[in-house]
Write an enzyme that holds these catalytic residues in place. Structure first.
Site, PDB file in Angstrom:
ATOM      1  N   TRP A  17      84.728  -9.828  50.020  1.00  0.00           N
ATOM      2  CA  TRP A  17      85.513 -10.922  50.585  1.00  0.00           C
ATOM      3  C   TRP A  17      85.849 -11.943  49.495  1.00  0.00           C
ATOM      4  CZ3 TRP A  17      88.836 -11.582  54.044  1.00  0.00           C
ATOM      5  CH2 TRP A  17      89.119 -12.815  54.620  1.00  0.00           C
ATOM      6  N   GLU A  45      91.737  -9.566  56.039  1.00  0.00           N
ATOM      7  CA  GLU A  45      90.654  -8.648  56.441  1.00  0.00           C
ATOM      8  C   GLU A  45      91.034  -7.212  56.121  1.00  0.00           C
ATOM      9  OE1 GLU A  45      87.603  -9.125  57.433  1.00  0.00           O
ATOM     10  OE2 GLU A  45      87.596 -11.235  57.972  1.00  0.00           O
ATOM     11  N   TYR A  94      85.660 -21.664  52.208  1.00  0.00           N
ATOM     12  CA  TYR A  94      85.959 -20.847  53.387  1.00  0.00           C
ATOM     13  C   TYR A  94      84.870 -21.049  54.452  1.00  0.00           C
ATOM     14  CZ  TYR A  94      86.326 -16.717  56.325  1.00  0.00           C
ATOM     15  OH  TYR A  94      86.403 -15.874  57.406  1.00  0.00           O
TER      16      TYR A  94
END
Length: 147
Positions: A50, A42, A20
């Site tokens: 995350w 999100e 990512y």
């Protein structure tokens, strides 16, 4: 000696995080599906790490029709109920229902106002490069030191 492409300390620890960071984080986006994906992920991340969400990312793509806002906006209450029983995503009613509401809002923008146009209008179509001077002054920010 410094690595050619230094990584932020927050991304270390998992292959998903590193991928990512290296391929997506901080890169300009101009695709409504990608914007919708990030908005969804999100929202799912709120209160979680995350890395937890990145590990479930493919499951989210499957569950939410490849992040196609037109398809997700047509999700029925029965489909939402099925998603709330799917252990491969975060099964929080407010988070799942927000994905459908966000898809509906994106569709409401219509052909004359796609999400890309709307979001980039806030920065006059240009990326903003923030440069932070001292990591100790910004302990919650990402800082890459190139000294």
């Amino acid at each position: 000696m410094m690595a050619k492409d230094p990584r932020c300390s927050w991304c270390l620890g998992s292959p998903e995080y590193i991928a990512y960071h290296d391929r997506e984080w901080g890169r300009p986006v101009h695709d409504d599906r990608v914007f919708f994906e990030f908005l969804t992920l999100e929202g799912a991340q709120a209160g979680l790490s995350w890395s937890t969400i990145l590990a479930k990312r493919e499951n989210y793509r499957r569950a939410f029709a490849g992040f196609d806002p037109a398809k997700v906006a047509r999700f029925t209450p029965a489909r939402v109920e099925r998603l709330l029983k799917d252990p491969s995503i975060v099964r929080n009613r407010l988070k799942v229902e927000s994905v459908v509401r966000n898809a509906t809002a994106i569709r409401a923008l219509g052909a004359d106002g796609p999400l890309d146009t709307l979001l980039w209008s806030f920065v006059d179509g240009a990326t903003i490069q923030n440069i932070l001077d001292f990591e100790r002054d910004y302990p919650d920010a990402t800082v890459i030191r190139l000294e």
